[in-house]
Every structure is written in structure tokens, then in C-alpha cells.
Motif scaffolding. Structure first.
Motif, PDB file in Angstrom:
ATOM      1  N   ARG A  15       0.825  -1.203   0.000  1.00  0.00           N
ATOM      2  CA  ARG A  15       0.000   0.000   0.000  1.00  0.00           C
ATOM      3  C   ARG A  15       0.861   1.255   0.000  1.00  0.00           C
ATOM      4  O   ARG A  15       1.982   1.252   0.495  1.00  0.00           O
ATOM      5  N   VAL A  16       0.287   2.331  -0.514  1.00  0.00           N
ATOM      6  CA  VAL A  16       0.939   3.632  -0.488  1.00  0.00           C
ATOM      7  C   VAL A  16       0.438   4.407   0.729  1.00  0.00           C
ATOM      8  O   VAL A  16      -0.768   4.404   1.024  1.00  0.00           O
ATOM      9  N   VAL A  17       1.344   5.046   1.442  1.00  0.00           N
ATOM     10  CA  VAL A  17       0.987   5.924   2.564  1.00  0.00           C
ATOM     11  C   VAL A  17       1.461   7.328   2.216  1.00  0.00           C
ATOM     12  O   VAL A  17       2.648   7.548   1.951  1.00  0.00           O
ATOM     13  N   GLU A  18       0.529   8.269   2.202  1.00  0.00           N
ATOM     14  CA  GLU A  18       0.822   9.648   1.841  1.00  0.00           C
ATOM     15  C   GLU A  18       1.064  10.463   3.111  1.00  0.00           C
ATOM     16  O   GLU A  18       0.379  10.277   4.112  1.00  0.00           O
ATOM     17  N   THR A  69      -3.537   4.312   0.256  1.00  0.00           N
ATOM     18  CA  THR A  69      -4.326   3.167  -0.174  1.00  0.00           C
ATOM     19  C   THR A  69      -5.237   2.668   0.946  1.00  0.00           C
ATOM     20  O   THR A  69      -4.805   2.530   2.095  1.00  0.00           O
ATOM     21  N   ALA A  70      -6.481   2.390   0.599  1.00  0.00           N
ATOM     22  CA  ALA A  70      -7.427   1.849   1.574  1.00  0.00           C
ATOM     23  C   ALA A  70      -7.017   0.438   1.984  1.00  0.00           C
ATOM     24  O   ALA A  70      -6.333  -0.276   1.241  1.00  0.00           O
ATOM     25  N   ILE A  71      -7.444   0.039   3.171  1.00  0.00           N
ATOM     26  CA  ILE A  71      -7.222  -1.321   3.661  1.00  0.00           C
ATOM     27  C   ILE A  71      -8.462  -2.155   3.374  1.00  0.00           C
ATOM     28  O   ILE A  71      -9.587  -1.758   3.715  1.00  0.00           O
ATOM     29  N   VAL A  72      -8.266  -3.309   2.737  1.00  0.00           N
ATOM     30  CA  VAL A  72      -9.390  -4.161   2.344  1.00  0.00           C
ATOM     31  C   VAL A  72      -9.915  -4.955   3.531  1.00  0.00           C
ATOM     32  O   VAL A  72     -11.117  -5.169   3.677  1.00  0.00           O
ATOM     33  N   GLY A  73      -9.031  -5.382   4.417  1.00  0.00           N
ATOM     34  CA  GLY A  73      -9.440  -6.192   5.565  1.00  0.00           C
ATOM     35  C   GLY A  73     -10.062  -5.356   6.664  1.00  0.00           C
ATOM     36  O   GLY A  73     -10.451  -4.205   6.463  1.00  0.00           O
ATOM     37  N   GLY A 215     -11.758   6.621   3.856  1.00  0.00           N
ATOM     38  CA  GLY A 215     -11.007   7.046   5.025  1.00  0.00           C
ATOM     39  C   GLY A 215     -11.881   7.158   6.258  1.00  0.00           C
ATOM     40  O   GLY A 215     -11.543   6.655   7.337  1.00  0.00           O
ATOM     41  N   ALA A 216     -13.037   7.804   6.093  1.00  0.00           N
ATOM     42  CA  ALA A 216     -13.953   7.958   7.226  1.00  0.00           C
ATOM     43  C   ALA A 216     -14.534   6.621   7.663  1.00  0.00           C
ATOM     44  O   ALA A 216     -14.763   6.391   8.853  1.00  0.00           O
ATOM     45  N   VAL A 217     -14.786   5.726   6.703  1.00  0.00           N
ATOM     46  CA  VAL A 217     -15.278   4.379   7.047  1.00  0.00           C
ATOM     47  C   VAL A 217     -14.222   3.645   7.865  1.00  0.00           C
ATOM     48  O   VAL A 217     -14.524   3.017   8.892  1.00  0.00           O
ATOM     49  N   PHE A 218     -12.970   3.715   7.407  1.00  0.00           N
ATOM     50  CA  PHE A 218     -11.879   3.073   8.149  1.00  0.00           C
ATOM     51  C   PHE A 218     -11.827   3.601   9.573  1.00  0.00           C
ATOM     52  O   PHE A 218     -11.786   2.831  10.539  1.00  0.00           O
ATOM     53  N   ASP A 219     -11.806   4.926   9.708  1.00  0.00           N
ATOM     54  CA  ASP A 219     -11.712   5.526  11.032  1.00  0.00           C
ATOM     55  C   ASP A 219     -12.867   5.097  11.923  1.00  0.00           C
ATOM     56  O   ASP A 219     -12.683   4.741  13.093  1.00  0.00           O
ATOM     57  N   GLY A 220     -14.086   5.173  11.381  1.00  0.00           N
ATOM     58  CA  GLY A 220     -15.257   4.853  12.187  1.00  0.00           C
ATOM     59  C   GLY A 220     -15.214   3.437  12.734  1.00  0.00           C
ATOM     60  O   GLY A 220     -15.535   3.199  13.905  1.00  0.00           O
TER      61      GLY A 220
END
Length: 294
Positions: A15-18, A69-73, A215-220
Motif C-alpha cells: 500500500r501507499v501511505v501519503e 491506499t485503503a485497507i481491504v481487511g 477514510g472515514a469508514v476506516f476511522d469509524g
């Protein structure tokens, strides 16, 4: 005037991290986790204080925000902690500090737990805690319903429910507005809402946040789901700043951390709410982190 350099790196899982590399390039490195929902752009607000303190401030966009990059898991706090560890390694850092504000607080904590040998100081500024455990049980019923699906192992259902909340509840009202009206709605009662420089930075961050939902879904899901961080693994001196008038991330969260992290100091700021704690103490936060590092 530049407030840092935009950059990205590819971590071991591909994954890419910005991130935004700001502050003093020759200063001691401090990774910053912005609140939620938000991106590395918020590091620009910390840039002047970082330059003055002699801190190289590396502000990171979590999975799904901007070019990260989003995380799929399953979204977890420790996944972001590992990203910070990987970035530190790729940047050749032998030691560093971490700080997180609001919803970014637990992710900074996760990094300190994941890399106790190299993290030399940890800061949490009005940081979120395990809110389902500590908040009123009647709070956020729709979000709790999504998280209940996550508890049951239904990741797809939890993601779908959280995405619906992000798109149709949290973002929907903002998308109906334009220009200054949208930014004013985003900033709400922020005491700095009238400052031109602040508005410009927040407008950039808002645009990026509204470009997608992941991003917001991941955080939540990571913040509200079961925490996978061993607070007892943290060895770094830990500084916790909370306002006694904060009803978003109340002092009870700070006390919860202080009871579980060895060598933690809780600073309670009188008469300050959530935004004031996050926006008014950057110089002293960075100075205190450097002092704790020594």
C-alpha cells in the motif's frame, strides 16, 4: 510560503501511505495523526510551531484518505500503528515521537505500542478513547448498529452500514452547500473560523475528505470497534492533554489512558472545549514532547 513537502512511500504490504513532511527538516522527527475525518493537510496548521520548536513534523493520511491506499481487511488501530513503524524504517529513523489529536489520538497510541524501542515520546491531544465503553450507551445508535455487525464478524455489513452513514448523513449536508457556506458548515463553532490562513488549510482538508468515503469508514470502524492495542507495551513517556469543558473527547478518556499507560501524565486544561484544546496548545505540546524525549 511552504508548509511542508508532499510525499508518499510504499509500505511492505504494497500500500501507499501519503504524508506531509513539514517543520524543521533537521529537527527531531515527530509523526502526527490528525483528527477524524481528516488528512495529512492538518499538519500545515502545526508547521509554524514545529519550525519554532525544532521538530520535523511528519503528518500522515490514514488508509483511504487522499493518496493513501485503503485497507481491504478489517480496519484496526494497530494497522495504522504498523504503517507509522514502516514509514519510520523507510525514512531511516532510529528514534521518533508520535502525537495524535482528537480521532488521531488512538492511532498515535497504536504506533507507540507497536514500536516501544524507537518511540521516545507519545502525545495525545484531546484524543478519542474507546467511546462505546465510556460514553453514554444511548449515544450514536446508528454507528453502534454498524459496530455490532463488526462484533459479529460481518465486516461487509459493517462497512456498508458505515459507508451509508458517511455518505448520507455525515457528508450529505455538506455536499449540498458550496464555497464558504460549505466551509462554514464544516468548521461549525470553531473559534478560528474567521482566520484566513486557517480557513484555507481547512478548505483543502475538507475537499480531500469529501472526495471519498473510505477514510472515514476506516476511522469509524477502527475507532469504534474492538481495540487491538496493548497499552501496557508502551514504554515512552506519555503526555495527555484534555479540556474539562470538552464534551466531544471528555477528560474521562484521558483518565482511561492514564490508568493504563505507565509513565503517563494527564494535563487537564480548565474551561477549554474540544477545538480550543486542539488548536491552542501546539507550541507547548511539541516543546513538552521534546522535553519528555530527553
Amino acid at each position: 510560503m511552504s508548509s511542508g513537502n508532499e510525499a508518499s512511500l510504499t509500505v511492505p504490504d504494497g500500500r501507499v501511505v501519503e504524508y506531509l513532511d513539514g517543520g524543521d527538516p533537521s529537527g527531531l522527527p515527530v509523526f502526527f495523526q490528525p483528527g477524524s475525518p481528516n488528512t495529512r493537510t492538518i499538519g500545515k496548521l502545526w508547521h509554524p510551531a514545529a519550525v519554532a520548536a525544532g521538530v520535523r513534523l511528519i503528518s500522515v493520511s490514514r488508509p483511504g484518505y487522499g493518496g493513501s491506499t485503503a485497507i481491504v481487511g478489517r480496519p484496526t488501530l494497530s494497522a495504522v500503528g504498523r504503517d507509522i513503524v514502516a514509514l519510520a524504517t523507510l525514512l531511516g529513523l532510529d528514534q521518533y515521537a508520535v502525537v495524535g489529536s482528537s480521532g488521531g489520538g488512538p492511532f498515535a497510541v497504536a504506533a507507540a505500542a507497536a514500536d516501544p524501542q524507537r518511540v521516545r515520546a507519545l502525545g495525545v491531544v484531546a484524543g478519542s478513547g474507546p467511546w462505546r465503553e465510556l460514553a453514554d450507551p444511548s449515544a450514536e445508535p446508528e454507528e453502534r448498529a454498524c459496530l455490532a455487525r463488526l462484533d459479529e464478524g460481518d465486516l461487509a455489513g459493517a462497512r456498508a452500514g458505515m459507508r451509508d452513514l458517511v455518505e448520507n448523513v455525515w457528508q450529505a449536508g455538506l455536499r449540498e452547500l458550496d464555497g464558504d457556506a460549505r466551509l462554514d458548515a464544516w468548521l461549525g463553532d470553531d473559534p478560528l473560523a474567521g482566520d484566513g490562513t486557517y480557513r484555507a488549510i481547512m478548505a483543502d482538508a475538507m475537499r480531500e475528505v469529501l472526495e471519498g468515503t473510505e477514510g472515514a469508514v476506516f476511522d469509524g470502524l477502527a475507532l469504534g470497534g474492538a481495540w487491538d492495542v496493548d497499552l501496557h507495551a508502551i514504554q515512552a513517556p506519555t503526555l495527555l492533554w484534555y479540556g474539562d469543558a470538552d464534551d466531544v473527547c471528555p477528560v474521562v478518556y484521558g483518565r482511561w489512558y492514564a490508568e493504563r499507560i505507565a509513565n503517563a501524565e494527564l494535563v487537564v486544561i480548565p474551561d477549554e472545549g474540544h477545538l480550543a484544546v486542539g488548536d491552542s496548545h501546539r507550541p507547548e505540546v511539541l516543546t513538552a514532547l521534546l522535553r519528555a524525549w530527553q
